[in-house]
Structures are given as C-alpha cells and as structure tokens.
Design an enzyme around this catalytic site. Sequence first.
Site: not given
Ligand code: ZN
Ligand code: MG
Length: 436
Positions: A36, A239, A256, A267, A346, A350, A357, A380, A384, A401, A403
Amino acid sequence: MINETTYRQRRWHLAHLMGSGIAVIPTAPERPRNRDSHYPYRYDSYFHYLTGFGEPEAVLVVVAGKHPRSYLFCREKHPDREIWDGFRYGPAAAREAFGFERAFPIAKLDAMLPKLLENQENLFFHLGADGEWDARAVGWLNKVREQVRSGITAPTAIRDVRVLLDEMRLIKDGGEIAVMQRAADISCAAHIRAMRRTAPGVFEHEVEAELLHEFRRHGAQAPAYTSIVAGGANACTLHYVGNDAPLRDGDLLLIDAGCEVDGYAADITRTFPVNGRFSPAQRDVYQLVLAAQEAAIAEITIGKCWDDPHQAALKVLAQGFIDLKLCRGSLDEVLEEGHYKRFYMHRTGHWLGRDVHDVGDYKRDRKWRALEPGMTLTVEPGCYIRPADDVPGHLWHIGIRIEDDVVVTYTGCDVLTAKAPKGVAEIEELLTDKEK
Ligand code: ZN
Ligand code: MG
C-alpha cells in the site's frame, strides 16, 4: 516563476492550434510501489505544462472555438482524507487559483464528457498512451453515438493532442529557462559537492547521497532521473545505476545526475579522477572528449541544424580514436564505416525540458530540424573503452562522458551548466584542495 497567466496563455494557444474540437488531457496516476505504499507522485508533463496543477486525479478539458474555454476536473475537498494525505484544492479553489473557466469534481468526468463531445468534430487525446484512458474515451464516444437519432453528431476524428503540445513545449520561454537555470545551478552545486567528497575507498552510494543531499537542500523536488555514479569500469555500462561499488585509487568516476525543479530537468555528466589526478592515459582520452564537446557546442546557433553538433563531435572523436590507436584507417573511413561506434555508441544529445529526454521532433520533412531560440538540449559526447585484444591495454576500462545543458539564443547559445567544472586543471584543483 511561471504564473497563472502563462498557463492560461498556453491553454489559449493550444485551443488556437486545435481550431475546433475538444482536448482531454489527464494527469499521471499515482503508482503503487509495493503493497500500500506509492512511488513519490509526479504529475504528467503535458498536463502540468498547461495547468500548473500538481494534484493527482485531475483532467484538463480544453474546448476550442471562438471563445476557448478550459475546464478542470479534480478531487473534491475531503476534510478527513486531508488530515491523512494533505491539502486538496477542490474544484472551486482550483478554478480560482489556476484560472480555469470552470472546474468540476473528477467523479463527474464520465457523465459530463459525452455532453461536451456532442456535435464536436474532433477529440484531441493521447490515444494509445494508456489502455484505461483509451477505453474511457471510447465509452464517451459511444455514449454520444447512441444519440445520433436525436440529431446529435459524434466526433469523427481522434487526433493526437501531443503533436500540438510537443511543438509548444519544444520552444522554452523566459520563465521556463529561468526554472531550468535553477535546476542547472542546483545540479552544478551537487556535482561540486560530489567531487569534494570523492576519495579512494568511498563507495559510489556515498557519493550519490551527496548529490541527493544537495538537490533537496536547495528545494529541488527530486532527481530528474536515476543518478549514475560509476567508478572505473562501471562507467562503460551506459545506464549503470547499481551505485554500490567502492571507488578505487587510480580510477575515474563518472557521475550523470541532475535534479528536477518545478517540473524541469537538469542533466549533467562529469568525469574526474578518484584520487584527484588524471593519469596520462586518462588525461588523453578526457581532453579528447572535452574537445569534442567544445566543437559540438560551437555548432549550437541559429542557422545550424539538430545534427550539426553531433557531426562536429564525431569528427573530433574519430580523429582522436585514430590517434589513440583505437581505430584504424583514414578519418573518412572511420566515420563512414562507423568504426567509432565501438567506443562512442550514443548520440551527442537530446532535447531537455520537463522530461529529461524531452518531447519534440528531431526531423521535419525527413530533414534534421533547424535550431531555434528557446530550444534546450544536452551536449554529451563520451568514450567508453572495453578491454579487447586489439585495444591498447593502458586505455582499458576508461569510460568518460561530459554533458552540459544548452539553450539556443538569438546570438548563439548559453550553457546553463557552466558552473560545474570540466577543465582538467579546474577539476584537479578542486579535487586536491577540498577546503575550497
Ligand atoms: Zn543526457
Ligand atoms: Mg545525462
């Protein structure tokens, strides 16, 4: 910072774009987490963009035409429930505070909708987004159709209201950019705090806790998405959200993370050495990604299109991959045959806004769309490097990365997240002088 008048203008604008017909835009449901208890409530981005109303169990109805009208359906006042769950506006106060023409109890929605749909040609609806709402909409339509013999006509077209709203949401106004700047500022402070608390032996989750602390301390409602705190090889999992490993001397840490303020996301990604100093190999790759990011940001201006920053970043990265002996062949070969994808898989960004996104088409008439003032996007690039026989060993497990969040302006662009350090010297200084 975004006031009631702005929300009214957006509803008016939507009605204008609709021309005729009725739009029905529900907010998000509360979602159970287990038994609940529920996930923290987050309203629907479209609904909130048009209303500023944050309660669950609410629906906006916009009636287009010469004199557009907006109706809110929401929960009624409920003194007992409010003792347990907190304040509810109720229709009367909500109508007053949020500037709707009329407001009704949510329980009346199914009874009133067929009436509102009588003799309308179009129903604007998010068809296909939610099975239960689809069934309800069909129910309303069938109710109207039952009355054809009394001369009443039912809508003949169901149109996707998101197509209109996506275009509206894509271009941010001054008020929205101010909120996004605040989300960016808080997120920058969180990254700086995380950098200061990072040291060999500290766990990823401890660094994540520093981010969350800084977000909430400044009033951000939540992280805009699950923070990625990835030490060493974990950064090569795009991710990675486990965030439970100890940080090792000599590794990099990729973070990130961004917060959400009043429904708008930041972001940001930063990558830095756990012990405060880049190794020569780490520095080489880092400088390459940074150069790619700078090349991409230089392309963000009116007259350029969505893909230009990505192409600029690719060019820099591909050449760098050749120089680092990650890729073989000429620059054209590496770009055309996509060899770079092994290390950069990638895209370079975005749209960013209410959703991390964010909505908005990237192409128009099959062409990448032109950048316009008020569009906000991330930049970004990354690199890798997973271990393999043909990959130089000193580069294995490096994942980087960088960004930033950028808004297109009339004269170029603004980097909303410039306060988070990203130059090698700046980062090393901050990391080694933690008193600062
Ligand atoms: Zn991003
Ligand atoms: Mg990001």
